[in-house]
Write a protein that holds these residues in place. Structure first.
Motif, PDB file in Angstrom:
ATOM      1  N   GLY A   1       4.907  -4.552 -10.828  1.00  0.00           N
ATOM      2  CA  GLY A   1       3.482  -4.614 -10.538  1.00  0.00           C
ATOM      3  C   GLY A   1       3.071  -4.331  -9.113  1.00  0.00           C
ATOM      4  N   GLN A   2       4.015  -4.084  -8.195  1.00  0.00           N
ATOM      5  CA  GLN A   2       3.639  -3.943  -6.787  1.00  0.00           C
ATOM      6  C   GLN A   2       2.896  -2.634  -6.505  1.00  0.00           C
ATOM      7  N   THR A   3       3.329  -1.526  -7.104  1.00  0.00           N
ATOM      8  CA  THR A   3       2.660  -0.236  -6.853  1.00  0.00           C
ATOM      9  C   THR A   3       1.228  -0.271  -7.366  1.00  0.00           C
ATOM     10  N   GLU A   4       1.027  -0.820  -8.565  1.00  0.00           N
ATOM     11  CA  GLU A   4      -0.317  -0.909  -9.134  1.00  0.00           C
ATOM     12  C   GLU A   4      -1.206  -1.832  -8.287  1.00  0.00           C
ATOM     13  N   GLU A   5      -0.626  -2.921  -7.793  1.00  0.00           N
ATOM     14  CA  GLU A   5      -1.390  -3.845  -6.970  1.00  0.00           C
ATOM     15  C   GLU A   5      -1.779  -3.199  -5.647  1.00  0.00           C
ATOM     16  N   TYR A   6      -0.875  -2.402  -5.070  1.00  0.00           N
ATOM     17  CA  TYR A   6      -1.196  -1.715  -3.819  1.00  0.00           C
ATOM     18  C   TYR A   6      -2.390  -0.773  -4.010  1.00  0.00           C
ATOM     19  N   GLU A   7      -2.396  -0.035  -5.094  1.00  0.00           N
ATOM     20  CA  GLU A   7      -3.507   0.892  -5.346  1.00  0.00           C
ATOM     21  C   GLU A   7      -4.815   0.123  -5.517  1.00  0.00           C
ATOM     22  N   ARG A   8      -4.771  -1.009  -6.222  1.00  0.00           N
ATOM     23  CA  ARG A   8      -5.984  -1.816  -6.384  1.00  0.00           C
ATOM     24  C   ARG A   8      -6.483  -2.335  -5.038  1.00  0.00           C
ATOM     25  N   VAL A   9      -5.556  -2.852  -4.204  1.00  0.00           N
ATOM     26  CA  VAL A   9      -5.959  -3.399  -2.906  1.00  0.00           C
ATOM     27  C   VAL A   9      -6.536  -2.306  -2.009  1.00  0.00           C
ATOM     28  N   MET A  10      -5.945  -1.109  -2.035  1.00  0.00           N
ATOM     29  CA  MET A  10      -6.479  -0.012  -1.221  1.00  0.00           C
ATOM     30  C   MET A  10      -7.891   0.351  -1.670  1.00  0.00           C
ATOM     31  N   ALA A  11      -8.122   0.369  -2.989  1.00  0.00           N
ATOM     32  CA  ALA A  11      -9.468   0.658  -3.496  1.00  0.00           C
ATOM     33  C   ALA A  11     -10.441  -0.440  -3.089  1.00  0.00           C
ATOM     34  N   ALA A  12      -9.986  -1.702  -3.126  1.00  0.00           N
ATOM     35  CA  ALA A  12     -10.850  -2.813  -2.722  1.00  0.00           C
ATOM     36  C   ALA A  12     -11.167  -2.743  -1.234  1.00  0.00           C
ATOM     37  N   ARG A  13     -10.166  -2.397  -0.410  1.00  0.00           N
ATOM     38  CA  ARG A  13     -10.411  -2.278   1.037  1.00  0.00           C
ATOM     39  C   ARG A  13     -11.408  -1.154   1.324  1.00  0.00           C
ATOM     40  N   LYS A  14     -11.259  -0.048   0.623  1.00  0.00           N
ATOM     41  CA  LYS A  14     -12.188   1.068   0.855  1.00  0.00           C
ATOM     42  C   LYS A  14     -13.616   0.669   0.512  1.00  0.00           C
ATOM     43  N   LYS A  15     -13.795  -0.051  -0.594  1.00  0.00           N
ATOM     44  CA  LYS A  15     -15.135  -0.485  -0.991  1.00  0.00           C
ATOM     45  C   LYS A  15     -15.713  -1.502  -0.012  1.00  0.00           C
ATOM     46  N   ARG A  16     -14.830  -2.246   0.668  1.00  0.00           N
ATOM     47  CA  ARG A  16     -15.290  -3.220   1.653  1.00  0.00           C
ATOM     48  C   ARG A  16     -15.477  -2.604   3.035  1.00  0.00           C
ATOM     49  N   GLY A  17     -15.179  -1.344   3.186  1.00  0.00           N
ATOM     50  CA  GLY A  17     -15.326  -0.675   4.471  1.00  0.00           C
ATOM     51  C   GLY A  17     -14.181  -0.925   5.427  1.00  0.00           C
ATOM     52  N   LEU A  18     -13.028  -1.376   4.903  1.00  0.00           N
ATOM     53  CA  LEU A  18     -11.845  -1.594   5.730  1.00  0.00           C
ATOM     54  C   LEU A  18     -10.987  -0.336   5.770  1.00  0.00           C
ATOM     55  N   SER A  19     -10.156  -0.213   6.770  1.00  0.00           N
ATOM     56  CA  SER A  19      -9.343   0.981   6.938  1.00  0.00           C
ATOM     57  C   SER A  19      -8.259   1.066   5.872  1.00  0.00           C
ATOM     58  N   THR A  20      -7.853   2.281   5.583  1.00  0.00           N
ATOM     59  CA  THR A  20      -6.712   2.545   4.710  1.00  0.00           C
ATOM     60  C   THR A  20      -5.794   3.532   5.407  1.00  0.00           C
ATOM     61  N   PRO A  21      -4.491   3.569   5.066  1.00  0.00           N
ATOM     62  CA  PRO A  21      -3.557   4.475   5.757  1.00  0.00           C
ATOM     63  C   PRO A  21      -3.930   5.933   5.599  1.00  0.00           C
ATOM     64  N   ALA A  22      -3.488   6.729   6.576  1.00  0.00           N
ATOM     65  CA  ALA A  22      -3.831   8.161   6.579  1.00  0.00           C
ATOM     66  C   ALA A  22      -3.269   8.886   5.363  1.00  0.00           C
ATOM     67  N   TRP A  23      -2.146   8.364   4.786  1.00  0.00           N
ATOM     68  CA  TRP A  23      -1.519   9.063   3.676  1.00  0.00           C
ATOM     69  C   TRP A  23      -2.149   8.708   2.316  1.00  0.00           C
ATOM     70  N   VAL A  24      -3.143   7.804   2.314  1.00  0.00           N
ATOM     71  CA  VAL A  24      -3.789   7.417   1.062  1.00  0.00           C
ATOM     72  C   VAL A  24      -5.019   8.284   0.833  1.00  0.00           C
ATOM     73  N   ALA A  25      -5.085   8.918  -0.341  1.00  0.00           N
ATOM     74  CA  ALA A  25      -6.240   9.728  -0.739  1.00  0.00           C
ATOM     75  C   ALA A  25      -6.838   9.152  -2.003  1.00  0.00           C
ATOM     76  N   PHE A  26      -8.197   9.149  -2.079  1.00  0.00           N
ATOM     77  CA  PHE A  26      -8.887   8.555  -3.233  1.00  0.00           C
ATOM     78  C   PHE A  26      -9.544   9.649  -4.059  1.00  0.00           C
ATOM     79  N   ASP A  27      -9.425   9.508  -5.362  1.00  0.00           N
ATOM     80  CA  ASP A  27     -10.102  10.427  -6.273  1.00  0.00           C
ATOM     81  C   ASP A  27     -11.348   9.708  -6.799  1.00  0.00           C
TER      82      ASP A  27
END
Length: 358
Positions: free
Chosen positions: A332-358
């Motif tokens: 479950g760690q990979t799926e959780e990471y993707e969820r947290v990155m999406a949550a951070r983006k919606k909150r206006g927090l930074s995400t790593p340069a290698w993360v791209a959102f569709d």
């Protein structure tokens, strides 16, 4: 490699499902004075106490500073006085000694001492610089007994216990302290457990590898000690990170015990990353991650960052050992990471340069 996140659902979770991390800052913690006593403490010295009400199994943290030649009280955390109490102690800096009823052992930077219930221990500064010690108590699912909040000399039977320890040390040909009267009439060897010392310089690190899919941007060595002589603490880790390096953003789910974790900045400057916020942490700042709390930490400074980590799961068994698997291999760690990155983006927090959102 780039990480593509395709998130079309709601990434937010309630704090009941994903609790927030708690941070205790050293600068906000007022020290108390531990006084010289008749059970081995030879000078007053300062102790900073770390309280974490959200924790299930970490009952009290202490940061202790000893000047050259200073010693703590001899104490045993006897079950008949305090109930079952376990302790883990990490040398943050300086040189010292662990004294027990049967031996003396030198201590160096990052050495780990595990102290089961009833084991006698005293710490002293044998170097020329300050000795800093970081420690935690745990009583598992029980409540911390009031006796554990008292200075060691004020606990029931403390002086008699000290006489027993000194008598046992005399039989072993070890040094005793001023004030020992030799009046103990019982059997000084009661078959008590002994503390265990894990020497940092003799330990081999495990390397956790770069894994962009869970946020780790560099290989990192961890010195992992499984605390097999204790019931409630499960492990203690020293992490080393160079400037700009980050750990994986990971979550300790219920399948790991459930597992709580504490990070304590031993030296350097850190940036704590969660799904709700980021926090800067400096030397001696501490953070608690309850079960199901996503978290990562990185080196935010220009010097090497050293983190002390402790894990506890209250004597429960996990489905796997943490040092057996890379974070990306845990369920479950990979799926959780993707969820947290999406949550951070919606909150206006930074995400790593290698993360791209569709």
């Amino acid at each position: 490699m780039p990480v593509e996140i395709d998130s079309d659902g709601d990434p937010f979770r309630s704090t009941g499902e994903r609790p927030e991390a708690s941070v205790v800052r050293f600068d906000d913690t007022e020290p108390s004075t531990r006084h010289a006593s008749a059970v081995g403490c030879n000078f007053d010295h300062l102790v900073w106490e770390y309280e974490l009400p959200a924790s299930r199994w970490f009952d009290r943290g202490r940061l202790r500073r000893l000047d050259p030649g200073e010693y703590t009280d001899f104490q045993s955390h006897r079950a008949d006085v305090e109930g079952p109490v376990e302790r883990v102690v990490r040398v943050v800096s300086g040189r010292g000694v662990l004294r027990t009823e049967r031996r003396d052992e030198p201590l160096e930077r990052f050495d780990l001492v595990t102290v089961p219930t009833g084991a006698a221990s005293q710490f002293g500064n044998t170097g020329t610089e300050e000795l800093w010690l970081a420690s935690w108590l745990s009583v598992g699912d029980d409540d911390l007994d009031e006796a554990s909040t008292l200075e060691p000399a004020a606990r029931t039977g403390a002086r008699e216990e000290y006489e027993r320890i000194m008598t046992a040390r005399t039989a072993e040909g070890l040094q005793t302290a001023p004030g020992y009267t030799g009046d103990y009439e019982g059997d000084p060897d009661e078959g008590r457990p002994e503390p265990t010392v894990t020497r940092f310089e003799e330990s081999m690190p495990k390397v956790f590898h770069e894994a962009p899919e869970v946020g780790c941007n560099a290989d990192r060595p961890d010195w992992i000690t499984t605390t097999e002589d204790l019931e409630w603490f499960s492990d203690s880790v020293v992490m080393r990170m160079e400037p700009g390096a980050y750990t994986s953003l990971h979550t300790h789910f219920d399948n790991e015990g459930p597992h709580e974790e504490i990070y304590w900045v031993l030296s350097g400057e850190a940036r704590l990353v969660t799904e709700y916020r980021d926090e800067r942490m400096r030397q001696f700042d501490c953070a608690l991650f309850p079960t199901n709390t996503p978290h990562s930490i990185g080196n935010f400074g220009v010097e090497t960052l050293w983190i002390g980590a402790w894990g506890a799961r209250g004597g429960r068994e996990g489905e796997f050992e943490l040092d057996d698997l890379e974070v990306s291999e845990r369920p479950g760690q990979t799926e959780e990471y993707e969820r947290v990155m999406a949550a951070r983006k919606k909150r206006g927090l930074s995400t790593p340069a290698w993360v791209a959102f569709d």
